[in-house]
Design an enzyme around this catalytic site. Sequence first.
Site, PDB file in Angstrom:
ATOM      1  N   LYS A  14     -11.128  13.902  -1.158  1.00 40.95           N
ATOM      2  CA  LYS A  14     -10.744  13.708   0.250  1.00 40.95           C
ATOM      3  C   LYS A  14      -9.321  14.200   0.467  1.00 40.95           C
ATOM      4  O   LYS A  14      -8.505  14.236  -0.458  1.00 40.95           O
ATOM      5  CB  LYS A  14     -10.855  12.233   0.659  1.00 40.95           C
ATOM      6  CG  LYS A  14      -9.998  11.224  -0.121  1.00 40.95           C
ATOM      7  CD  LYS A  14      -8.592  11.023   0.384  1.00 40.95           C
ATOM      8  CE  LYS A  14      -7.836   9.973  -0.441  1.00 40.95           C
ATOM      9  NZ  LYS A  14      -6.387   9.983  -0.265  1.00 40.95           N
ATOM     10  N   ALA A 101      -4.950  11.494 -10.231  1.00 37.90           N
ATOM     11  CA  ALA A 101      -3.747  10.882  -9.628  1.00 37.90           C
ATOM     12  C   ALA A 101      -3.066  11.857  -8.681  1.00 37.90           C
ATOM     13  O   ALA A 101      -1.849  11.999  -8.662  1.00 37.90           O
ATOM     14  CB  ALA A 101      -2.770  10.392 -10.701  1.00 37.90           C
ATOM     15  N   GLY A 102      -3.873  12.558  -7.873  1.00 35.95           N
ATOM     16  CA  GLY A 102      -3.328  13.608  -7.013  1.00 35.95           C
ATOM     17  C   GLY A 102      -3.293  13.266  -5.542  1.00 35.95           C
ATOM     18  O   GLY A 102      -2.889  14.087  -4.736  1.00 35.95           O
ATOM     19  N   GLY A 106      -9.595  11.034  -6.593  1.00 35.85           N
ATOM     20  CA  GLY A 106     -10.438  11.415  -7.735  1.00 35.85           C
ATOM     21  C   GLY A 106     -11.086  10.232  -8.433  1.00 35.85           C
ATOM     22  O   GLY A 106     -12.305  10.208  -8.638  1.00 35.85           O
ATOM     23  N   ALA A 109     -13.558   8.578  -6.153  1.00 34.66           N
ATOM     24  CA  ALA A 109     -14.772   9.394  -6.012  1.00 34.66           C
ATOM     25  C   ALA A 109     -15.704   9.125  -7.201  1.00 34.66           C
ATOM     26  O   ALA A 109     -16.920   8.947  -7.021  1.00 34.66           O
ATOM     27  CB  ALA A 109     -14.396  10.872  -5.960  1.00 34.66           C
ATOM     28  N   ASP A 141     -10.351   3.525  -1.340  1.00 34.46           N
ATOM     29  CA  ASP A 141     -10.921   4.835  -0.991  1.00 34.46           C
ATOM     30  C   ASP A 141     -12.366   5.003  -1.452  1.00 34.46           C
ATOM     31  O   ASP A 141     -12.977   6.046  -1.181  1.00 34.46           O
ATOM     32  CB  ASP A 141     -10.090   5.953  -1.638  1.00 34.46           C
ATOM     33  CG  ASP A 141      -8.688   6.050  -1.062  1.00 34.46           C
ATOM     34  OD1 ASP A 141      -8.470   5.568   0.061  1.00 34.46           O
ATOM     35  OD2 ASP A 141      -7.820   6.615  -1.756  1.00 34.46           O
TER      36      ASP A 141
HETATM   37  O1  C5P Z   1      -7.196   0.121  -3.331  1.00 39.13           O
HETATM   38  P1  C5P Z   1      -6.618   0.816  -4.503  1.00 39.13           P
HETATM   39  O2  C5P Z   1      -6.863   0.085  -5.794  1.00 39.13           O
HETATM   40  O3  C5P Z   1      -6.990   2.255  -4.589  1.00 39.13           O
HETATM   41  O4  C5P Z   1      -5.052   0.801  -4.263  1.00 39.13           O
HETATM   42  C1  C5P Z   1      -4.154   1.124  -5.297  1.00 39.13           C
HETATM   43  C2  C5P Z   1      -2.799   0.541  -4.976  1.00 39.13           C
HETATM   44  O5  C5P Z   1      -2.234   1.219  -3.841  1.00 39.13           O
HETATM   45  C3  C5P Z   1      -2.785  -0.908  -4.584  1.00 39.13           C
HETATM   46  O6  C5P Z   1      -2.683  -1.735  -5.706  1.00 39.13           O
HETATM   47  C4  C5P Z   1      -1.529  -1.011  -3.718  1.00 39.13           C
HETATM   48  O7  C5P Z   1      -0.377  -1.063  -4.515  1.00 39.13           O
HETATM   49  C5  C5P Z   1      -1.521   0.328  -3.019  1.00 39.13           C
HETATM   50  N1  C5P Z   1      -2.165   0.270  -1.686  1.00 39.13           N
HETATM   51  C6  C5P Z   1      -1.537  -0.396  -0.661  1.00 39.13           C
HETATM   52  N2  C5P Z   1      -2.126  -0.454   0.571  1.00 39.13           N
HETATM   53  C7  C5P Z   1      -3.311   0.146   0.793  1.00 39.13           C
HETATM   54  C8  C5P Z   1      -3.980   0.846  -0.230  1.00 39.13           C
HETATM   55  C9  C5P Z   1      -3.363   0.888  -1.476  1.00 39.13           C
HETATM   56  O8  C5P Z   1      -0.447  -0.957  -0.831  1.00 39.13           O
HETATM   57  N3  C5P Z   1      -3.849   0.096   2.003  1.00 39.13           N
END
Ligand code: C5P
Length: 312
Positions: A14, A101-102, A106, A109, A141
């Site tokens: 995405k 980690a881009g 990834g 997905a 995501d």
């Molecule tokens: O949801 P996900 O595990 O992909 O998010 C990774 C990290 O990104 C979270 O632990 C948080 O630190 C940060 N994040 C955030 N607010 C969001 C999405 C992600 O602070 N809406």
Amino acid sequence: MTPPTSVTVRVPAKVNLELRVGRTRADGYHDLSTVFMAVGIFDEVTVSLAPSWSLTVEGLHADRVPTDETNLALRAARSLARDIGDPSAMAIHIHKDIPVAGGMAGGSADAAAALIAADRLLDSACERDEFMELAAELGSDVPFGIAGGIAVGSGRGEQLAPVLARGSFHWVFALSEGGLSTPEVFAEYDRMLAGRRRTAPVPSTEIMAALRQGDALALGAALNNDLEPAAFGLRPELADVLAVGRSAGALGSVISGSGPTCAFLAATSEHAIDLAVALSASGLVAEVKRAKGPVHGAQVVATSTDGPRVLG
Ligand code: C5P
């Protein structure tokens, strides 16, 4: 029909056309309003019934993907099996083309793909709502990896509303040598905005109008990401990469998600080739990819009934 013993799912990357960040919530996440577009860079995840759990990874940046219990695809398949009370174990193989980690989701997905594959493999009767809830628990995501197309994400990004849009858009992505950690980028954002009042984020009218009209010029001008200053703070050279694309005539440029991938919108596929050449020649980027969007979300592309149906 004989149930499959192995399922392969293709899942897109995405790009965030817009990412607006609001307040920090009690759970530590940030309120978001984002517009996702699925683009034609794909990972393929094959999940097979097996005597024990395993994970292998090949392809782009494969050496950077964790293969332990923290791997999101492994966690996804395990959580689906647990949820439906199925003791089966699975072997997961990921073929990567989405940068690790881009900022292109990834890992999310791969989790979306693993959920869909495990669902088919175990013939789970998981309802759509429950399935999407499981996806959201794995990561903000992950639901969009399943949905694909174009969608507005709200909440922490996991609540999706599809966007009706016209046309197809040409993208060029400039990849960096190393990834950026999403929590670190959000933490940097918080440091930069310390003490400032934050309003509830909503999608901009410019982005929505550009998508409705299929207007690439307007979309290019409307691309925006609140996390950009934080990504620049951690990787100052990203500002130079965006400038190279702009001076090579990109209709717009933006950091995707929490970066460090830089996304450039091109007018045509020829224009995208010219942009890709200019970015490669700059010596500032590790790799350049071209892709069109929007594309479908995760889809089953192969099933096999070969091999024993090893059940737990
Ligand atoms: O949801 P996900 O595990 O992909 O998010 C990774 C990290 O990104 C979270 O632990 C948080 O630190 C940060 N994040 C955030 N607010 C969001 C999405 C992600 O602070 N809406």
